[in-house]
Motif scaffolding. Structure first.
Motif, PDB file in Angstrom:
ATOM      1  N   GLY A 115      55.159  41.694  35.289  1.00  0.00           N
ATOM      2  CA  GLY A 115      55.053  40.310  35.730  1.00  0.00           C
ATOM      3  C   GLY A 115      53.781  39.981  36.473  1.00  0.00           C
ATOM      4  O   GLY A 115      53.704  38.963  37.167  1.00  0.00           O
ATOM      5  N   THR A 116      52.756  40.822  36.333  1.00  0.00           N
ATOM      6  CA  THR A 116      51.494  40.559  37.040  1.00  0.00           C
ATOM      7  C   THR A 116      50.439  39.944  36.137  1.00  0.00           C
ATOM      8  O   THR A 116      49.352  39.603  36.604  1.00  0.00           O
ATOM      9  N   SER A 117      50.744  39.821  34.857  1.00  0.00           N
ATOM     10  CA  SER A 117      49.802  39.228  33.912  1.00  0.00           C
ATOM     11  C   SER A 117      50.591  38.409  32.899  1.00  0.00           C
ATOM     12  O   SER A 117      51.600  38.898  32.371  1.00  0.00           O
ATOM     13  N   PRO A 118      50.193  37.176  32.612  1.00  0.00           N
ATOM     14  CA  PRO A 118      50.935  36.358  31.652  1.00  0.00           C
ATOM     15  C   PRO A 118      50.816  36.909  30.233  1.00  0.00           C
ATOM     16  O   PRO A 118      49.774  37.455  29.853  1.00  0.00           O
ATOM     17  N   GLU A 119      51.867  36.750  29.455  1.00  0.00           N
ATOM     18  CA  GLU A 119      51.857  37.262  28.085  1.00  0.00           C
ATOM     19  C   GLU A 119      50.833  36.551  27.210  1.00  0.00           C
ATOM     20  O   GLU A 119      50.399  37.107  26.199  1.00  0.00           O
ATOM     21  N   TRP A 120      50.450  35.352  27.596  1.00  0.00           N
ATOM     22  CA  TRP A 120      49.535  34.568  26.755  1.00  0.00           C
ATOM     23  C   TRP A 120      48.063  34.953  26.944  1.00  0.00           C
ATOM     24  O   TRP A 120      47.209  34.442  26.236  1.00  0.00           O
ATOM     25  N   PHE A 121      47.774  35.828  27.891  1.00  0.00           N
ATOM     26  CA  PHE A 121      46.392  36.263  28.074  1.00  0.00           C
ATOM     27  C   PHE A 121      46.350  37.780  27.982  1.00  0.00           C
ATOM     28  O   PHE A 121      46.752  38.484  28.905  1.00  0.00           O
ATOM     29  N   THR A 122      45.885  38.279  26.849  1.00  0.00           N
ATOM     30  CA  THR A 122      45.902  39.712  26.586  1.00  0.00           C
ATOM     31  C   THR A 122      44.578  40.361  26.973  1.00  0.00           C
ATOM     32  O   THR A 122      43.506  39.874  26.604  1.00  0.00           O
ATOM     33  N   LEU A 123      44.672  41.445  27.700  1.00  0.00           N
ATOM     34  CA  LEU A 123      43.499  42.224  28.066  1.00  0.00           C
ATOM     35  C   LEU A 123      43.544  43.561  27.331  1.00  0.00           C
ATOM     36  O   LEU A 123      44.501  44.320  27.482  1.00  0.00           O
ATOM     37  N   GLY A 124      42.530  43.840  26.527  1.00  0.00           N
ATOM     38  CA  GLY A 124      42.471  45.122  25.839  1.00  0.00           C
ATOM     39  C   GLY A 124      42.197  46.249  26.825  1.00  0.00           C
ATOM     40  O   GLY A 124      41.630  46.038  27.904  1.00  0.00           O
ATOM     41  N   ASP A 125      42.580  47.459  26.444  1.00  0.00           N
ATOM     42  CA  ASP A 125      42.415  48.599  27.350  1.00  0.00           C
ATOM     43  C   ASP A 125      40.944  48.902  27.630  1.00  0.00           C
ATOM     44  O   ASP A 125      40.563  49.188  28.770  1.00  0.00           O
ATOM     45  N   LEU A 126      40.100  48.873  26.595  1.00  0.00           N
ATOM     46  CA  LEU A 126      38.669  49.085  26.810  1.00  0.00           C
ATOM     47  C   LEU A 126      38.078  47.958  27.643  1.00  0.00           C
ATOM     48  O   LEU A 126      37.242  48.184  28.529  1.00  0.00           O
ATOM     49  N   ASP A 127      38.516  46.736  27.347  1.00  0.00           N
ATOM     50  CA  ASP A 127      38.062  45.578  28.096  1.00  0.00           C
ATOM     51  C   ASP A 127      38.462  45.693  29.563  1.00  0.00           C
ATOM     52  O   ASP A 127      37.688  45.332  30.465  1.00  0.00           O
ATOM     53  N   LEU A 128      39.641  46.203  29.817  1.00  0.00           N
ATOM     54  CA  LEU A 128      40.096  46.389  31.195  1.00  0.00           C
ATOM     55  C   LEU A 128      39.168  47.322  31.976  1.00  0.00           C
ATOM     56  O   LEU A 128      38.969  47.149  33.181  1.00  0.00           O
ATOM     57  N   GLY A 129      38.587  48.295  31.282  1.00  0.00           N
ATOM     58  CA  GLY A 129      37.635  49.178  31.954  1.00  0.00           C
ATOM     59  C   GLY A 129      36.472  48.392  32.525  1.00  0.00           C
ATOM     60  O   GLY A 129      36.008  48.656  33.651  1.00  0.00           O
ATOM     61  N   THR A 130      35.996  47.394  31.763  1.00  0.00           N
ATOM     62  CA  THR A 130      34.913  46.533  32.246  1.00  0.00           C
ATOM     63  C   THR A 130      35.362  45.737  33.461  1.00  0.00           C
ATOM     64  O   THR A 130      34.642  45.640  34.470  1.00  0.00           O
ATOM     65  N   HIS A 131      36.566  45.152  33.371  1.00  0.00           N
ATOM     66  CA  HIS A 131      37.057  44.312  34.474  1.00  0.00           C
ATOM     67  C   HIS A 131      37.288  45.130  35.746  1.00  0.00           C
ATOM     68  O   HIS A 131      37.023  44.652  36.855  1.00  0.00           O
ATOM     69  N   ILE A 132      37.786  46.352  35.590  1.00  0.00           N
ATOM     70  CA  ILE A 132      38.025  47.203  36.754  1.00  0.00           C
ATOM     71  C   ILE A 132      36.700  47.586  37.411  1.00  0.00           C
ATOM     72  O   ILE A 132      36.558  47.543  38.643  1.00  0.00           O
ATOM     73  N   ALA A 133      35.714  47.953  36.588  1.00  0.00           N
ATOM     74  CA  ALA A 133      34.402  48.293  37.137  1.00  0.00           C
ATOM     75  C   ALA A 133      33.792  47.093  37.846  1.00  0.00           C
ATOM     76  O   ALA A 133      33.276  47.207  38.978  1.00  0.00           O
ATOM     77  N   ARG A 134      33.851  45.915  37.204  1.00  0.00           N
ATOM     78  CA  ARG A 134      33.303  44.697  37.808  1.00  0.00           C
ATOM     79  C   ARG A 134      33.959  44.423  39.164  1.00  0.00           C
ATOM     80  O   ARG A 134      33.278  44.157  40.162  1.00  0.00           O
ATOM     81  N   THR A 135      35.280  44.479  39.184  1.00  0.00           N
ATOM     82  CA  THR A 135      36.004  44.163  40.409  1.00  0.00           C
ATOM     83  C   THR A 135      35.710  45.178  41.510  1.00  0.00           C
ATOM     84  O   THR A 135      35.550  44.813  42.683  1.00  0.00           O
ATOM     85  N   ALA A 136      35.623  46.449  41.149  1.00  0.00           N
ATOM     86  CA  ALA A 136      35.314  47.484  42.141  1.00  0.00           C
ATOM     87  C   ALA A 136      33.946  47.232  42.768  1.00  0.00           C
ATOM     88  O   ALA A 136      33.784  47.347  44.003  1.00  0.00           O
TER      89      ALA A 136
END
Length: 322
Positions: A87-108
């Protein structure tokens, strides 16, 4: 020559790919800087997501999913499904696993005190992009859509509702305190040519121009400003820009979008404007308004077509510069 492109998203990515190819073929050593829209950025599951930047990054790196037009090639979506289950991410916005690596690095990096510009530089250093990407601003200016059902982030309106909810307007949060990033400002000041990509005029280029001081930078530049229409034959090439244009009272046509930007000589932005051959009838009318227009094929279908559109844009800029 220093070439500056302003835009964001898939249309901008495809155009910059063509520009990079044209520069490579000309072997002139030209430099490409891209001032990227940050209005699409938002927070999701505690992560800072930057769709327009990432579309450019992945496309220039050659790791994008060319079929979908966004995200990484060879993606999986296990983590996104798990986030939705929690329940932390809406089903209508999908984040790919490789893409998540970018977002995690950016946020860090952001949490560690890095600016958005510094994050752009770190992400861009991973691959030979052939262009330098700059955020329009280092400040958060998320685009908010005003609808009869309430205000919502642009991503919810665009992805969840597919722009089907009539929009009454768009605004950028905290825009009054935003300033152009140092990289964007330096690129525009040093530009020999400024090109407006065939991006959504309202939500991809509009937020860049809304940053206080950005229009003044462009007006103060001696570089010719040439735009490329993302409207062909009265239809959008990709996406739902027609819904955005309708919300701000602009007709979905190549001529109307050029008029929306306005002639630089009359206080607007454009010196020149490329339209597709099917919109050639707009050329004389725009010329009367002070915009040097030219009709050429604009479909960005492959490397050759993209490179030719870039060449046509540069040729028009050179003609305007004399």
């Amino acid at each position: 020559m220093r070439i500056v492109v302003i835009g964001g998203g898939v249309g901008c990515a495809r155009f910059v790919l063509g520009l990079r190819e044209q520069v490579r073929r000309a072997a002139a050593g030209d430099r490409i800087d891209v001032v990227v829209n940050t209005g699409d950025d938002w927070w999701l599951s505690g992560l800072r997501i930057a769709p327009d930047h990432d579309s450019l990054l992945y496309a220039l790196a050659g790791v994008n999913d060319a079929e979908r037009g966004w995200g990484r090639a060879g993606e999986s979506e296990r983590v996104s499904a798990e986030l939705a289950a929690w329940g932390t991410s809406p089903e209508w916005f999908t984040l790919g696993d490789l893409d998540l690596g970018t977002h995690i690095a950016r946020t860090a990096w952001l949490r560690g005190g890095a600016s958005v510009s510094e994050v752009y530089a770190r992400l861009g250093a991973r691959w030979p992009l052939g262009a330098r990407l700059h955020p329009a601003t280092d400040d958060e200016i998320d685009t908010i859509v005003e609808t009869d059902e309430g205000d919502m982030h642009f991503q919810e309106w665009w992805v969840r509702h597919r722009a089907a909810l009539p929009a009454r307007g768009f605004r950028q949060s905290a825009i009054a305190r935003a300033r152009p990033s140092e990289g964007a400002a330096a690129a525009i000041r040093g530009a020999d040519v400024i090109l407006l990509a065939p991006s959504n005029p309202v939500v991809s280029i509009g937020p860049v121009l809304a940053v206080p001081g950005m229009r003044e930078l462009m007006h103060g530049s001696a570089a010719p400003v040439v735009g490329v229409s993302g409207i062909i034959g009265g239809s959008v090439v990709r996406g739902m820009a027609d819904a955005c244009l309708a919300a701000v009272g602009v007709e979905t046509s190549a001529r109307a979008v050029a008029q929306h930007y306005g002639a630089r000589a009359a206080g607007g932005l454009l010196d020149g404007w490329l339209v597709d051959d099917v919109d050639a009838d707009a050329v004389p009318a725009l010329a009367e308004e002070g915009i040097a227009a030219r009709a050429v094929p604009l479909w960005l279908t492959d490397d050759d077509a993209r490179a030719q559109v870039a060449r046509d844009a540069l040729d028009l800029a050179r003609k305007i510069a004399g």
